[in-house]
Scaffold this active site. Sequence first.
Site, PDB file in Angstrom:
ATOM      1  N   ARG A 247     -10.083  -1.625 -11.552  1.00 29.60           N
ATOM      2  CA  ARG A 247      -8.658  -1.874 -11.291  1.00 29.60           C
ATOM      3  C   ARG A 247      -7.762  -0.846 -11.982  1.00 29.60           C
ATOM      4  NH1 ARG A 247      -5.497  -5.509 -13.776  1.00 29.60           N
ATOM      5  NH2 ARG A 247      -7.116  -6.954 -14.387  1.00 29.60           N
TER       6      ARG A 247
ATOM      7  N   TYR B  52      15.673   1.325   3.827  1.00 30.08           N
ATOM      8  CA  TYR B  52      14.608   0.634   4.571  1.00 30.08           C
ATOM      9  C   TYR B  52      14.824  -0.884   4.429  1.00 30.08           C
ATOM     10  CZ  TYR B  52       9.639  -0.522   5.554  1.00 30.08           C
ATOM     11  OH  TYR B  52       8.472  -1.024   6.062  1.00 30.08           O
TER      12      TYR B  52
ATOM     13  N   ASP C 197      13.032   6.882  -2.242  1.00 34.54           N
ATOM     14  CA  ASP C 197      11.981   6.789  -1.232  1.00 34.54           C
ATOM     15  C   ASP C 197      11.959   8.136  -0.494  1.00 34.54           C
ATOM     16  OD1 ASP C 197      10.513   6.330   1.130  1.00 34.54           O
ATOM     17  OD2 ASP C 197      10.983   4.186   1.077  1.00 34.54           O
TER      18      ASP C 197
ATOM     19  N   LYS D  33       2.364   6.468   6.153  1.00 34.74           N
ATOM     20  CA  LYS D  33       3.005   7.270   7.198  1.00 34.74           C
ATOM     21  C   LYS D  33       2.346   8.650   7.270  1.00 34.74           C
ATOM     22  CE  LYS D  33       5.656   3.726   7.768  1.00 34.74           C
ATOM     23  NZ  LYS D  33       6.888   3.437   7.076  1.00 34.74           N
TER      24      LYS D  33
END
Length: 414
Positions: free
Chosen positions: A61, A114, A186, A211
């Site tokens: 992790r 967004y 972003d 993306k």
Amino acid sequence: MRYLQVEKDVRDTETLLCRLGRAPAEHAGMVNVPIYRGSTIISETLEEWDIRNKDYPSYGRFGTPLSRALETAICKLEGGYRSILFPSGQSACSHSLLACLKAGDSVLISDGVYSPVRAFADNVLARLQIKAEYFCSTKPSELAAKISAKTRAVYLESPSSMTFEVQDVPALAAIAHLSDALVIMDNTWATPLYFRPFEHGVDISIQAATKYIVGHSDAFLGVATANEAAWHALKSTAQHFGEIGAPDDIYLALRGIRTLGLRMRRHWENGLVLAQNLQTHPAVDRVLHPALPNDPGHVIWKRDFLGASGLFGVVLKPMSPPQLSVLFNSLRLFGIGLSWGGYESLALLVEPPKRMEGSLPFPGPLLRIHAGMESPTELIADLHSALNAACEVADDTIVPPETSELVSQCQIVS
Ligand SMILES: *Cc1c(COP(=O)(O)O)cnc(C)c1O
């Protein structure tokens, strides 16, 4: 060593894209870092265990050689201090905000953000007694007027989702830093190739790697990169929440980086050709693309960005629902679907995000186009024939003068 040494001297992005995050000598000579699946990492001795705990992952992790490889590569491209992976772009957005804020603080968010980020701020942050306020993304003076001692973060996304207004990031960051607020941005639209966030005052930069970095619509991943000042808060927040990326998705993102330069050039080229071409269609009111010289954001785009992606907006002249349905149903090369950044072209009817000042300066339906990597000539022909088909639909629901004008104009073109 000869092979690894090269990276230190490489400056050119194209060469970096081929080299970053690789270590053949550590992986039996394999060109690519293999997929590491694992929770437990075993140490042979107590001494090795101590070393692992200090500066190498001691548990799956906390990272694997594969996740570290991708983080190192993205960090170098973004120009930050360190990067950390999240299971999705949205997760990178929400945890970056949580890293900077506590109860009683407020955050100022650019109004074209967004929309799932706005929803997170208005729901989750509000529940944690963190106040989310919005400012008009193209007006640094509005940020200056609204910022206060309680504002601990300013959240930007340039250009804005859906409406593509370019922000003056250096000016906004200077205002934020005067109040000691951290700047989160972003940077998904431009990717690190076309906007270098840390050279413009950003403290935490986000990539929805889903993306363009993954680039093939087949994996989810988010990456947040911080400068040294913001790194500890970002990393500890990600670890407190237990955020990790999935091994196969990380592999696909690292593989995607190798062709990012080539793909982005093609998306940029195709997007711009489509945008220029759509401007000439009589059914189109405006095209929202900052690389077009007549776009309101063009000057800042040219000053701060190194390129454009394939995502842009098209405002149509008023169209009835039956016309819109014919338009979309006639498209053969454009898929109707969410997300973007893959190799294929997409078209979507979208709602513009809420704005500070009432409605947007255009009334018509808003399309979001993602220019994929197909032949630009065929993409243009597809859009034109779908727009023409929509124009030919007779419909009583449209105001008569506009309809007749629109239809006659379209008939000339078709
Ligand atoms: C898609 C997107 C995200 C979220 O990414 P997911 O991987 O879908 O969660 C965040 N920011 C922007 C600008 C996006 O387009």
